[in-house]
Every structure is written in structure tokens, then in C-alpha cells.
Scaffold this motif. Sequence first.
Motif, PDB file in Angstrom:
ATOM      1  N   THR A 100      67.331 120.777  37.278  1.00 48.86           N
ATOM      2  CA  THR A 100      66.536 121.118  38.465  1.00 48.86           C
ATOM      3  C   THR A 100      65.369 120.151  38.679  1.00 48.86           C
ATOM      4  O   THR A 100      64.584 120.328  39.609  1.00 48.86           O
ATOM      5  CB  THR A 100      65.985 122.547  38.356  1.00 48.86           C
ATOM      6  N   ASP A 126      57.110 120.735  37.072  1.00 49.83           N
ATOM      7  CA  ASP A 126      58.066 121.660  37.682  1.00 49.83           C
ATOM      8  C   ASP A 126      59.204 120.944  38.385  1.00 49.83           C
ATOM      9  O   ASP A 126      60.309 121.476  38.492  1.00 49.83           O
ATOM     10  CB  ASP A 126      57.360 122.572  38.690  1.00 49.83           C
ATOM     11  N   SER A 127      58.934 119.748  38.906  1.00 45.93           N
ATOM     12  CA  SER A 127      59.939 119.040  39.690  1.00 45.93           C
ATOM     13  C   SER A 127      59.655 117.542  39.668  1.00 45.93           C
ATOM     14  O   SER A 127      58.637 117.088  39.129  1.00 45.93           O
ATOM     15  CB  SER A 127      59.947 119.557  41.131  1.00 45.93           C
ATOM     16  N   THR A 130      64.139 113.715  38.174  1.00 45.86           N
ATOM     17  CA  THR A 130      65.577 113.750  38.457  1.00 45.86           C
ATOM     18  C   THR A 130      66.322 112.650  37.705  1.00 45.86           C
ATOM     19  O   THR A 130      67.439 112.283  38.092  1.00 45.86           O
ATOM     20  CB  THR A 130      65.808 113.589  39.964  1.00 45.86           C
TER      21      THR A 130
END
Length: 401
Positions: A100, A126-127, A130
Motif C-alpha cells: 500500500t 503512511d504512503s 511505492t
Amino acid sequence: MTATLRQAARKSAGAALSTALGACLLTVGAVATAPAAEAATTCGGTASIYGVLPDGRLTFSTITPATGALKKVRVGADLGFEPRAMATLDFNTVLVTSTTGALYRLDVLTNNESLVLERPPVKIFDSGWTHDKLTYDGHGHLYGTAGGVLLRYLVSQPKPTGSAHIGQRKEIGSGFVLKTLTAAGDDRLLATTSAGALYSYKINADGTWDRDDLKPSGWSGFDQVVSPGGGLYYGRIETTGAMYWYKDADPADGSGTDIAYHNDIPVNTGGWTQRLLSAQPGTFSCTTTADPLDGHDIPAVKAAGRDLMNRYDGGAWNSTAQWNCLEQLWDRESGWRYWADNPSSTAYGIPQALPGSKMDAFGDDWRTNPVTQIKWGLSYIDGRYGTPCGAWTHFLNNNWY
């Protein structure tokens, strides 16, 4: 799936060292002439590899560099998220991205007799992470690829907690569509392609880079390649779970012609089922000195041997009893002569490695450098017998070790 990884049968080529002097096979002629020693390059250390199994559990494995033998496997708890890429910062800190795009920090409490985390995985971001690949060079730089772009970050703390400790994001370049990626040293990366090429990248301070094509083909079977440093490379074949090992005599020379292949004695022929693997950086290293130890001075060689033994594995063997065992063992094997050559078996050197070329894992000067031979011999003893006294006891019972 079992709680531990199975260790496959190892090939007989690396099963034992010769009996050498202990069996009275070395003649006076065989030890009379010593090859001249020149500049010495010696290597030492171990290989420590973290991984994640398909069911999400963390693993920790150690490999004996002298022989490629799998020494230890520990399996821990489920991470609790689906991992995508991982990089090992040090012996108790691992970074893992999720599918995620989150970035987690794993804090290992112990990986000796069991693999236990100090706390649940700590989410740092959190993000945004990738990356499909991640690796740490052991010198402050974290590298990753995302969509074919190679990125570099500065890691300023051993336990990073956020952007204050993982920052200075720099885009190195595009076109890095790689099958595997691992750090092989300070700002030095090793990579393979789907076509089987083996590349070495040197990343410069300004973000520019240079690539050396080490091998044009032959590495396509590996879905994971990791390096603990010092030119030691491990490759896992996904279809069989086999793990193979290789030693680059000079990982900075831009050439792959000096990579020694040890395909006849793999780490395992199966059992490596982890979906991700990451080696702890810098646990195996090589140094070059212009003034090597005088190998003709046997008392000096023994003194160096005792010092290396005392410091081995954090001092675990530092005792008079262990030294007495090691001294007697190599007295019998070679008389501590680095040029001791068994004419009937090709066993060579102080530990009587069979064949002597096995010692190239610890230095390309294995023929003439007693320190290289001693380091290899200690690693061999550790992987097969656990201690010098374990090896000496086996020798007394079998006349070989």
C-alpha cells in the motif's frame, strides 16, 4: 509450511579437509619451498540475511563464508502487513515497504536462539513508498527503485522515525528496470536484469553514476541477489529455492572475470522460499596491506592465529582451551606453514583446505597469505564443528577434520 527452513543435502566436494601432516602425507619437499608473499588482501566476517516468507513471517539466516554452508535459520512472527521491498540497516533494524506504499521499521530484539521483535512493526510513513526494490549500503544511503527510477535517500539515524531521519531524496536516473538490486558497498550497487546480465553501479556524490557490465548473461535464474559486502554475492533461484554463492576478488575493478563461481557447493539446493531477502551490509569485508605478515616466522603466524581466534565471533572462542585445540590441530595438519602442499590430494595451506582454491573466498592471495588462510580456516571450523575443540576432537577420532 514448517516453522523452520529445511537444509538440503550438501555436495560431497566440500565435505572434509585432508589429514595432511596428521596422516604423514606431506613430505619435506612439499613444504620446503614457500612462494613469495606480496601485497596482502584478506577478507573476514560472516553473512547475515533477513527475509520474509510467503505467509508474512520474518526470517534470519547466517551463512559461513568459507564454505557457503547454512549455519543458522530463525523464523519469527507474522509482520501483519503484506511486504513489497526490504532493506537491512544493521543487525537489529530492518526497513520494509508494504504493497500500500507504507514504510515500516522492524526492531529486532534478538536473532540468536530465536527471532523476536522488540515491538510490533513501527510505521514511519503512511504512503509514498511505492518502491519495488530497496537496499541500504551501510554508509548512510538508502536506495530504491520505483517505476524504473533509481532514488537515493540519506539515513541519518540508526533508528529512523520519519522525514527528519530519512530525507534528501534524490532521483539518480530513469531506465533502471532491474530484476534484482542490492548494495555491494559504499554507494556501490549490484543488479541483474531479466535477460541475465550482471551490472555494477557506482553512484557519485553529485548523483551521477557509472555502470560496469560484469556479465552479459547467466544470472537470469535469480529472483533475489544479496551481498554482505567484500565481493561476496548470494543468488536465490525462485523455482527451486536453491541458493548459490559467488566471490568477486575485486568488486571495484569493473570486471566480472575475477568472480569465482561455487556452483558445485551451493548453500542449499532448496528451502529458500522467502519472497524477500536482504543482507545486513558490511558484515563481510576485505582489506589490503602492503606489508603482509612474515609467513616464515611460525611463532608470529601462531600469534596472529591466536589473536584472530580470540576475536572470532565477538570473542566466543577466547580461551586457552580453544587455543590449545587449534594450535595442536594445525600443528598436525601443516605445522602452520602457509605453503604446506599435500601432493596426493591438492590440500593446501595452514588449515589444509581441499582444494586450496576454496580459500579464495577470503582473499585472492590465499596461496601466500597466512592471515587469509587462518580466517578461512576459522570460518570453516565454525561452520562444520562449532569450535576449535570440536574440530580437534573430530580429528583425534577420525584423523581428519
